[in-house]
Design an enzyme around this catalytic site. Sequence first.
Site: not given
Length: 412
Positions: A252, A279, A300, A343, A370
């Site tokens: 981020q 994720y 991941e 996410d 997002c």
Amino acid sequence: MVRLHIEKLVAGGLGLARTPSGTALVQGGLPGETVEAELWQRKNHLEGRVIRVLEAHPARYLEALPPSADLPLEYPYQLPIKQLLVQESLERIGKLQFELAPVQPSPSYTAQPGLYYRTAAQYALHPLGGLAYRRPRSNELVPIPHDPLIAEPLQPAFELLSGWPLANLEEVVLRGSIYEQKVQIGFIGGHARHFQKTAQALVQEGIAGVVWGASSPKGRFRGPLQHLAGTPHLLEDFGGVLSSVNVQSFAQVNPRAAGLLFQEAAQVVEPGRKAVELYAGSGVLSLHLAHRFTEVVAIEINPSAVKRGEADRDRLGVQNLVFVRDDARVLGRHLPADLVMVDPPRAGLAPEVLAGLLEKKPRQILYIACDPATWARDIGRLVQGGYRLRFARPYDFYPFTHHVEVLSLLSL
């Protein structure tokens, strides 16, 4: 050329206007403005771009901004627009009536709210020298003598590169750490051997590290990669969790805003025995929630993200977090669980993931998004499948742009 009145912003940061020929969605207009725009026909609507603003929004931000800053308003006026974007997406796409918690503003990094927040940025090399942005939806290069959106640790590096003799490169990428007050540089394009001496010279000038990546049609840093000089990682503070970041990996870009979201995520979930994160990246969210669960599994697919996450876990002494390098579609192998955290990328949940959630029915789903539109679509499907939306709050990670994050919690 057509004269338009912009009613509001919609998904993608486009201004909505009505014309005798139908709805028009245009780039470059703000709510309440009267503009002249160039339009072209799409299948079900008109699209276009603003050529001239005739009557500007009274709070339009007049200082120079990068072309990616498509919400040029004084900062307090940006927040209700983002709140409305999420609310309308939930109602129009998700078909749900639900009162959102008030938008969480971006923390201020300087006396000027909304500026100097980005800890990562990428620039093209302008043919006449200096750094440039590519104008959205085009290949036009816009020279950038100063970027007021990047964080203070990146500013000296920006100035240094703006005057540095760089050749045979396509892009330069910056990744900084506010916690360490350091910055790394990534070179994209050319051949690594041509930049060894340049990288060493930049480290002598105070740059923390330099990485080279081959140009690849798959995207930035998706091809061959080589560490040229300096440190390979930096540490950044995300809400009290020190996580490793580097120029070639995703993290981020507004660390204080992300830290607030992670902290609230840990507060809104009910504790339990097992939590699974999809994720997961380097697992910053899992590190925040690990103390509330007996076992946490972070899934991941990117091997370098898993490696960084495992190093952070070991450094922080978190013993109940396990990383699994795999695709999010393997969720079913790790259920049942008391909580599943997701996410996903802008496209939202993969169909297999959504089907797995509806079949296995974890007690809680923490969904961080997002893209409000795909979030609303997925939330609507989860609610149709038996879940209730318990909490949702927009977060402003990207001031001066239309982008907005959402933190939400569903439960059975």
